[in-house]
Write a protein that holds these residues in place. Structure first.
Motif, PDB file in Angstrom:
ATOM      1  N   ASP A  95       0.832  -1.204   0.000  1.00 13.61           N
ATOM      2  CA  ASP A  95       0.000   0.000   0.000  1.00 13.61           C
ATOM      3  C   ASP A  95       0.868   1.255   0.000  1.00 13.61           C
ATOM      4  O   ASP A  95       1.844   1.345   0.739  1.00 13.61           O
ATOM      5  N   ALA A  96       0.495   2.241  -0.819  1.00 14.52           N
ATOM      6  CA  ALA A  96       1.205   3.523  -0.830  1.00 14.52           C
ATOM      7  C   ALA A  96       0.864   4.270   0.457  1.00 14.52           C
ATOM      8  O   ALA A  96      -0.305   4.382   0.832  1.00 14.52           O
ATOM      9  N   VAL A  97       1.892   4.764   1.159  1.00 16.30           N
ATOM     10  CA  VAL A  97       1.681   5.458   2.425  1.00 16.30           C
ATOM     11  C   VAL A  97       2.124   6.913   2.378  1.00 16.30           C
ATOM     12  O   VAL A  97       1.926   7.652   3.334  1.00 16.30           O
ATOM     13  N   GLY A  98       2.731   7.345   1.283  1.00 18.68           N
ATOM     14  CA  GLY A  98       3.145   8.736   1.169  1.00 18.68           C
ATOM     15  C   GLY A  98       4.198   8.947   0.106  1.00 18.68           C
ATOM     16  O   GLY A  98       4.513   8.040  -0.672  1.00 18.68           O
ATOM     17  N   ASP A  99       4.719  10.155   0.094  1.00 14.25           N
ATOM     18  CA  ASP A  99       5.716  10.544  -0.898  1.00 14.25           C
ATOM     19  C   ASP A  99       6.916  11.173  -0.210  1.00 14.25           C
ATOM     20  O   ASP A  99       6.797  11.751   0.867  1.00 14.25           O
ATOM     21  N   VAL A 100       8.051  11.062  -0.879  1.00 13.31           N
ATOM     22  CA  VAL A 100       9.282  11.694  -0.406  1.00 13.31           C
ATOM     23  C   VAL A 100       9.836  12.511  -1.563  1.00 13.31           C
ATOM     24  O   VAL A 100       9.866  12.053  -2.702  1.00 13.31           O
ATOM     25  N   ARG A 101      10.271  13.735  -1.229  1.00 16.87           N
ATOM     26  CA  ARG A 101      10.865  14.624  -2.224  1.00 16.87           C
ATOM     27  C   ARG A 101      12.289  14.921  -1.793  1.00 16.87           C
ATOM     28  O   ARG A 101      12.544  15.251  -0.644  1.00 16.87           O
ATOM     29  N   ARG A 102      13.230  14.809  -2.722  1.00 18.27           N
ATOM     30  CA  ARG A 102      14.618  15.169  -2.422  1.00 18.27           C
ATOM     31  C   ARG A 102      14.753  16.674  -2.595  1.00 18.27           C
ATOM     32  O   ARG A 102      14.506  17.233  -3.660  1.00 18.27           O
ATOM     33  N   CYS A 103      15.129  17.348  -1.522  1.00 18.60           N
ATOM     34  CA  CYS A 103      15.269  18.811  -1.515  1.00 18.60           C
ATOM     35  C   CYS A 103      16.572  19.225  -2.187  1.00 18.60           C
ATOM     36  O   CYS A 103      17.485  18.423  -2.359  1.00 18.60           O
ATOM     37  N   ASP A 104      16.664  20.497  -2.531  1.00 18.80           N
ATOM     38  CA  ASP A 104      17.867  21.030  -3.176  1.00 18.80           C
ATOM     39  C   ASP A 104      19.118  20.872  -2.320  1.00 18.80           C
ATOM     40  O   ASP A 104      20.219  20.762  -2.845  1.00 18.80           O
ATOM     41  N   ASP A 105      18.961  20.861  -0.993  1.00 11.62           N
ATOM     42  CA  ASP A 105      20.121  20.735  -0.099  1.00 11.62           C
ATOM     43  C   ASP A 105      20.494  19.277   0.191  1.00 11.62           C
ATOM     44  O   ASP A 105      21.361  19.014   1.011  1.00 11.62           O
ATOM     45  N   GLU A 109      12.215  15.274   2.216  1.00 15.14           N
ATOM     46  CA  GLU A 109      10.987  15.730   2.850  1.00 15.14           C
ATOM     47  C   GLU A 109       9.919  14.648   2.676  1.00 15.14           C
ATOM     48  O   GLU A 109       9.620  14.233   1.555  1.00 15.14           O
ATOM     49  N   ALA A 110       9.344  14.206   3.791  1.00 18.24           N
ATOM     50  CA  ALA A 110       8.344  13.135   3.769  1.00 18.24           C
ATOM     51  C   ALA A 110       6.950  13.711   4.002  1.00 18.24           C
ATOM     52  O   ALA A 110       6.743  14.481   4.940  1.00 18.24           O
ATOM     53  N   ILE A 111       6.000  13.315   3.149  1.00 16.84           N
ATOM     54  CA  ILE A 111       4.609  13.736   3.255  1.00 16.84           C
ATOM     55  C   ILE A 111       3.732  12.490   3.208  1.00 16.84           C
ATOM     56  O   ILE A 111       3.791  11.710   2.255  1.00 16.84           O
TER      57      ILE A 111
END
Length: 68
Positions: free
Chosen positions: A29-39, A43-45
């Motif tokens: 099951d999909a539980v969220g998304d992660v974005r790789r920040c510029d630094d 970031e987990a949502i």
């Protein structure tokens, strides 16, 4: 299980575009998304839009989304 990055407990992240990952629990099951920040941090949502923090590694971000 997908071909993504494995993490503790069987959860994993599949690439979902440039600098983005979809995180799945061990049952798929999909539980969220992660974005790789510029630094270089991650970031987990959660799937409901819940902010789950900014983390040093992808594994830490996955764990933040999958731990109870």
């Amino acid at each position: 299980m997908g071909l993504g990055t494995p993490s503790k407990g069987g959860a994993y992240a599949d690439p979902a575009g440039a600098s983005r990952f979809t995180v799945h629990a061990d049952n798929g099951d999909a539980v969220g998304d992660v974005r790789r920040c510029d630094d270089g941090r991650y970031e987990a949502i959660g799937s409901g839009g819940r902010f789950a923090g900014v983390h040093r590694t992808l594994s830490e971000a996955i764990q933040a989304l999958t731990d109870p």
